[in-house]
Scaffold this motif. Structure first.
Motif, short mmCIF file in Angstrom:
data_model
loop_
_atom_site.label_atom_id
_atom_site.label_comp_id
_atom_site.label_asym_id
_atom_site.label_seq_id
_atom_site.Cartn_x
_atom_site.Cartn_y
_atom_site.Cartn_z
N LEU A 147 0.79 -1.20 0.13
CA LEU A 147 0.09 0.01 -0.01
C LEU A 147 0.87 1.25 -0.04
CD1 LEU A 147 -2.44 -1.15 2.73
CD2 LEU A 147 -2.85 -0.99 0.31
N PRO A 148 0.42 2.35 -0.51
CA PRO A 148 1.20 3.60 -0.48
C PRO A 148 1.65 3.84 0.96
CG PRO A 148 -0.82 4.00 -1.73
CD PRO A 148 -0.85 2.62 -1.18
N LEU A 149 2.74 4.33 1.11
CA LEU A 149 3.62 4.49 2.46
C LEU A 149 3.71 6.03 2.76
CD1 LEU A 149 5.06 3.56 4.77
CD2 LEU A 149 7.25 3.66 3.43
N LEU A 150 2.95 6.34 3.82
CA LEU A 150 3.26 7.68 4.47
C LEU A 150 3.63 7.71 5.93
CD1 LEU A 150 2.59 10.74 4.84
CD2 LEU A 150 0.29 10.43 5.02
N ILE A 151 4.66 8.20 6.25
CA ILE A 151 5.43 8.21 7.64
C ILE A 151 5.03 9.55 8.01
CG2 ILE A 151 7.33 7.91 8.92
CD1 ILE A 151 8.27 6.05 6.78
N ASP A 152 4.33 9.86 9.18
CA ASP A 152 3.89 11.15 9.63
C ASP A 152 4.36 11.33 10.89
OD1 ASP A 152 2.59 13.50 10.34
OD2 ASP A 152 0.70 12.60 10.36
N PHE A 153 5.53 12.33 10.91
CA PHE A 153 6.41 12.16 12.38
C PHE A 153 5.91 13.49 13.10
CE2 PHE A 153 10.48 9.89 10.97
CZ PHE A 153 10.02 8.58 11.36
N ARG A 154 4.64 14.09 12.50
CA ARG A 154 4.03 15.20 13.38
C ARG A 154 2.73 14.86 13.81
NH1 ARG A 154 7.84 18.48 15.29
NH2 ARG A 154 9.75 18.93 13.72
N ASN A 155 2.16 13.71 13.37
CA ASN A 155 0.84 13.18 13.60
C ASN A 155 -0.30 14.38 13.18
OD1 ASN A 155 1.92 11.24 15.15
ND2 ASN A 155 0.96 11.51 16.96
N ILE A 156 -0.16 14.68 11.90
CA ILE A 156 -0.89 15.63 11.28
C ILE A 156 -2.36 15.04 11.12
CG2 ILE A 156 -1.36 17.13 9.36
CD1 ILE A 156 1.67 17.82 9.35
N TYR A 157 -2.34 13.90 10.53
CA TYR A 157 -3.48 13.09 10.20
C TYR A 157 -3.78 11.90 11.21
CZ TYR A 157 -2.33 15.39 5.85
OH TYR A 157 -2.13 16.63 4.83
N LYS A 158 -5.21 11.68 11.01
CA LYS A 158 -5.77 10.58 11.69
C LYS A 158 -5.76 9.17 11.13
CE LYS A 158 -9.06 13.98 13.97
NZ LYS A 158 -10.37 14.50 14.05
N PRO A 159 -5.15 8.27 12.05
CA PRO A 159 -5.33 7.04 11.19
C PRO A 159 -6.55 6.66 10.42
CG PRO A 159 -4.26 7.10 13.57
CD PRO A 159 -4.83 8.29 13.38
N ALA A 160 -7.90 6.92 10.95
CA ALA A 160 -8.83 6.64 10.43
C ALA A 160 -9.29 7.22 9.04
CB ALA A 160 -9.97 6.92 11.33
N GLU A 161 -8.36 8.31 8.84
CA GLU A 161 -8.66 8.90 7.45
C GLU A 161 -7.58 8.26 6.31
OE1 GLU A 161 -9.04 13.58 9.37
OE2 GLU A 161 -7.01 12.83 8.57
N MET A 162 -6.85 7.17 7.01
CA MET A 162 -5.56 6.72 6.06
C MET A 162 -6.27 5.36 5.34
SD MET A 162 -3.23 8.96 5.88
CE MET A 162 -4.49 10.25 5.86
N LYS A 163 -7.44 5.24 5.17
CA LYS A 163 -7.65 3.84 4.72
C LYS A 163 -6.99 3.74 3.21
CE LYS A 163 -10.62 2.76 8.00
NZ LYS A 163 -10.25 1.69 8.70
N GLY A 164 -6.46 2.26 2.97
CA GLY A 164 -5.86 2.26 1.71
C GLY A 164 -4.43 2.75 1.58
#
Length: 455
Positions: A423-440
Motif C-alpha cells: 500500500l502507499p507509504l506515508l510516515i507522519d512524524f508530526r501526527n498531522i493526520y488521523k489513522p482513520a483517514e488513512m484507509k488504503g
C-alpha cells in the motif's frame, strides 16, 4: 530614549524593530557590511513572519537605522543592548562568549555617562558581571553604578512568532542591583504596562538563570511526551489523547506536549547543553537536563531507523526513493540548526536511499536554508509536495508546515510508486493526520497504539 542594538541577527533585529515600533530611536549595529546595506533597504536576511514590514515601517518613520559604526551608535545612547550570538563552544559545549566580551570592550570605548548596558544574548550565570568588569578595565574613568550599569534582560522569542512574543509577552525579566538601572528599564518597557505585562525584577544571576531554566523545562516537556509516545505504542494508548488529558491540568499546561522527531533550533539544543555544563562546573550536576539532551539526540537517530525499517519491509532499502516534506526544525522559520532533518536525511543517504526534498522556503532562495543543497549534493529538490512524491517509495512529513496539513490523500496514493500487494507509504512524524483517514494507506505515526494502518 535612544537605544543601540549591538548585533543584528535574529534577536537583535526583531528586538530593534519592535522597540522602534514602540516609538524609540533605535540603531542596529553589525560588522557585516553587506547585511547592513541590505537591512537599510528593508531586505531581511532571515525568515520571520511580519518582520520585513516592521523593519520597513521603522525605516520609513526614521526611528530605525542600521550601521557598522558601533562607536557612533553608542555615543549618547541611554541603553546599549548586546544581542550577539552565543553558540555552543566547540569541544566542550559551553556557551561561546567571545562575541559578548568583544562587544563589551567596543562598547566601553565609546560609552558616555549614564548608560545602561543590557545583556540580551543568552548567557551563563556570571556573564553580566564579567561584562561590567571588562567595561571597568577598558575605561577606568567610568564607575559602575554612577556612569554605567550592566543589566540582564533575557529574551523569550519563539522563531515563527517572535514579533507577537515581543509585543505581547508573558513576562519581562530584568536582573539588576541598581535602582537607577531599574528606572531606565521600567521606562523602556512602559509601553507593555498598557497590557499589564508582568515585569519581573530580580538580581542579575537569577535573571541569567531564568532563561536557561525556562528552555530546559520546555525541552523536558518535549522529551517527556516523545518518550511517552513510545510507551503508548507498546501498550495501545494514544499519545495525543494522553497529552490532552495531562495538559488540561493547570499545573502542567498544554503547550510543548506535541509529539515529534525531536527538538532543534537555535535555543533548546545549545541552552540545555550550556545549562548542563554550568551545573557540572558548579559541582551540582543537573542529571535531568543531561537525560533530556541524550533522549533528544537518540530520538533523531531512532526516527531514521523507523524510516529504514518501513522501507525494508517493502523491498531493498538501497536504491529506494523517499520524499521528505519539510526540513526546517519547525514551521515559519528558515532555521536548520540542530533540526531532525540534519540527522535523518544523512542517515537515509548513507543507507543508499535516494532522497527528494520539498520545503516551502527552498524556492524563496536556497540561501534561506543556508545553502543546504550544497551540503546534500545527491538530494533532489522538488518544487511542490506532489512532485517530491512522484514515483517515490514513500513520503515522510518532518515539519508541520501549514501546506502539509491538508494534502490530497488520493493524490498521494496516485503519486507514490506502490508495487502490488503493498500500500502507499506515508510516515507522519508530526501526527498531522488521523489513522482513520488513512484507509488504503500504510500509515505510520507516533504514539497512537498501532503505528501502521492498512486497509
Amino acid at each position: 530614549m535612544k537605544i543601540t542594538m549591538v548585533g543584528s541577527g535574529y534577536v537583535g533585529l526583531v528586538t530593534g524593530a519592535c522597540f522602534a515600533e514602540f516609538g524609540f530611536e533605535v540603531i542596529n549595529v553589525d560588522v557585516d557590511q553587506a547585511k547592513i546595506k541590505a537591512l537599510n533597504q528593508a531586505q531581511i536576511p532571515i525568515y520571520e513572519p511580519g518582520l520585513e514590514s516592521l523593519v520597513q515601517q521603522g525605516l520609513n518613520k526614521g526611528r530605525l537605522t542600521f550601521t557598522t559604526n558601533l562607536s557612533q551608535a553608542v555615543q549618547n545612547s541611554q541603553v546599549v543592548m548586546i544581542a550577539v550570538g552565543t553558540p555552543s563552544r566547540q569541544g566542550d559545549g559551553h556557551a561561546d562568549l567571545t562575541y559578548v566580551f568583544q562587544a563589551a570592550e567596543q562598547i566601553a570605548a565609546s560609552l558616555t555617562p549614564y548608560t545602561v548596558v543590557v545583556t540580551k544574548s543568552t548567557v551563563p550565570v556570571g556573564t553580566s558581571r564579567q561584562v561590567a568588569e571588562i567595561i571597568e578595565k577598558t575605561r577606568p574613568d567610568l564607575k559602575r553604578g554612577v556612569d554605567f550599569d550592566v543589566v540582564s534582560n533575557p529574551e523569550f522569542l519563539r522563531e515563527g512568532s517572535a514579533i507577537n512574543d515581543f509585543m505581547r509577552p508573558d513576562r519581562v525579566v530584568v536582573g539588576t542591583d541598581s535602582e537607577k538601572a531599574r528606572q531606565v528599564l521600567s521606562r523602556l518597557y512602559r509601553p507593555l504596562y498598557l497590557i499589564e505585562t508582568p515585569i519581573v525584577f530580580t538580581n542579575i544571576e537569577t535573571a541569567e538563570l531564568i532563561k536557561y531554566a525556562a528552555n530546559g523545562f520546555l525541552a523536558m516537556k518535549i522529551a517527556f511526551i516523545n518518550q511517552l509516545s513510545d510507551l503508548c505504542e507498546k501498550v495501545g494508548a494514544d499519545v495525543q489523547e494522553l497529552a490532552k488529558g495531562i495538559g488540561l491540568d493547570g499545573r502542567i499546561g498544554r503547550k510543548f506536549l506535541n509529539v515529534g522527531p525531536g527538538y532543534g533550533g537555535s535555543c533548546f539544543p545549545k541552552d540545555t547543553l550550556a545549562l548542563s555544563k554550568t551545573g557540572h562546573d558548579q559541582k551540582t550536576p543537573l542529571t535531568l537536563v543531561d537525560a533530556i539532551i541524550k533522549s533528544n539526540n537518540d530520538r533523531k537517530d531512532v526516527m531514521a531507523v523507523r524510516i529504514l525499517q518501513a522501507l525494508s519491509k517493502r523491498g531493498p532499502v538501497e536504491g529506494a526513493q523517499v520524499a521528505i516534506l519539510g526540513i526546517t526544525f519547525k514551521p515559519n522559520t528558515d532555521d536548520l540548526r540542530d533540526a531532525p532533518s540534519l540527522v535523518i536525511v544523512p542517515a537515509l543517504l548513507k543507507a543508499g536511499v535516494k532522497v527528494r526534498v520539498y520545503d516551502p522556503l527552498y524556492y524563496l532562495g536556497s540561501e534561506r536554508l543556508g545553502g543546504i543543497d550544497k551540503d546534500w549534493p545527491s538530494v533532489t529538490w522538488a518544487q511542490g509536495p506532489y512532485e517530491a512524491m512522484d514515483q517515490a517509495d514513500g513520503v515522510v512529513i518532518l515539519t508541520e508546515w501549514n501546506e502539509f496539513r491538508a494534502l490530497d490523500i488520493d493524490k498521494i496514493k496516485t503519486s507514490l510508486k506502490t508495487p502490488d500487494p503493498a500500500l502507499p507509504l506515508l510516515i507522519d512524524f508530526r501526527n498531522i493526520y488521523k489513522p482513520a483517514e488513512m484507509k488504503g494507506m500504510e500509515y505510520h505515526s507516533l504514539g497512537r497504539g498501532v503505528g501502521t494502518v492498512c486497509g
